[in-house]
Enzyme design. Sequence first.
Site, short mmCIF file in Angstrom:
data_model
loop_
_atom_site.label_atom_id
_atom_site.label_comp_id
_atom_site.label_asym_id
_atom_site.label_seq_id
_atom_site.Cartn_x
_atom_site.Cartn_y
_atom_site.Cartn_z
N CYS A 172 1.00 -0.96 -0.09
CA CYS A 172 0.33 0.06 0.50
C CYS A 172 1.22 1.36 0.34
O CYS A 172 1.37 1.42 -0.77
CB CYS A 172 -1.14 0.23 1.00
SG CYS A 172 -2.33 1.61 1.45
N HIS A 185 -4.12 -4.97 -0.34
CA HIS A 185 -3.30 -5.56 0.74
C HIS A 185 -3.93 -6.70 1.06
O HIS A 185 -4.00 -7.53 0.19
CB HIS A 185 -4.40 -4.99 2.08
CG HIS A 185 -4.16 -3.29 2.32
ND1 HIS A 185 -3.18 -3.12 3.06
CD2 HIS A 185 -4.49 -2.04 1.73
CE1 HIS A 185 -3.18 -2.08 3.31
NE2 HIS A 185 -4.31 -1.83 3.31
N GLU A 206 -1.97 -9.26 2.87
CA GLU A 206 -2.78 -9.49 3.90
C GLU A 206 -4.46 -9.64 3.80
O GLU A 206 -4.72 -10.56 4.69
CB GLU A 206 -2.41 -9.49 5.11
CG GLU A 206 -2.55 -8.06 5.79
CD GLU A 206 -2.44 -6.95 4.43
OE1 GLU A 206 -2.80 -6.02 4.87
OE2 GLU A 206 -1.70 -7.52 4.08
#
Length: 216
Positions: free
Chosen positions: A88, A196, A198
């Site tokens: 990001c 992102h 994750e």
Amino acid sequence: MTVALIDYGAGNLRSAIKGFERVAREIGRDQPIVLTTDPDVVAKADRVVLPGDGAFPFCRKGLAAIPGMDEALRDFVEHRGRPFLGICVGMQLIASRGIEHEPIDGFGWIEGEVRPIQPSDPALKVPHMGWNTMELVNPHPVLDGIALGDDGLHAYFLHSYAFETAHRADLVATADYGGPRTAIVARDNVVGTQFHPEKSQTLGLKLIGNFLKWAP
């Protein structure tokens, strides 16, 4: 074989570290995943992850405020040549410059600027928030085994500014949001994702696994 995630007060660190720990276990990589503010840990790490949420100047200044961290990162990337992942705003900091609120220099590892998203369709709101597929521009090992294109896997985005690379060779993948937006960049031992990983479920976990195995 330590993987260092840098904590400088700008990132969803809990989900990031849990995502990396989960993937490391699943792929059998016996390496500690550490959250750190210590440049000495970065200097000795095998891989470094730089997360980031919020505004470019806030993140850049926050990182620079940690004594010795800029120098440790530059040595890690530029001299040691070890694998580096920006996420990001952490990815945006790889750029030459950001112009959010005020012009401020990034690390300059990939030439280009971080500029406001201006969708061609005025009905599209900024920030770009939600799930998108991606189009491949240049192959990269972090995308091994990941299906892209209209029928491919989705990644989760949340951003108002986008990295406009100066050279197409540094662009790995784009996402369409009123025009192509940079989703992944890479050069040498540096890779960055605007989304992102994750939070990106199957795609993100696979990309993290590829990064942990990547040997540039």
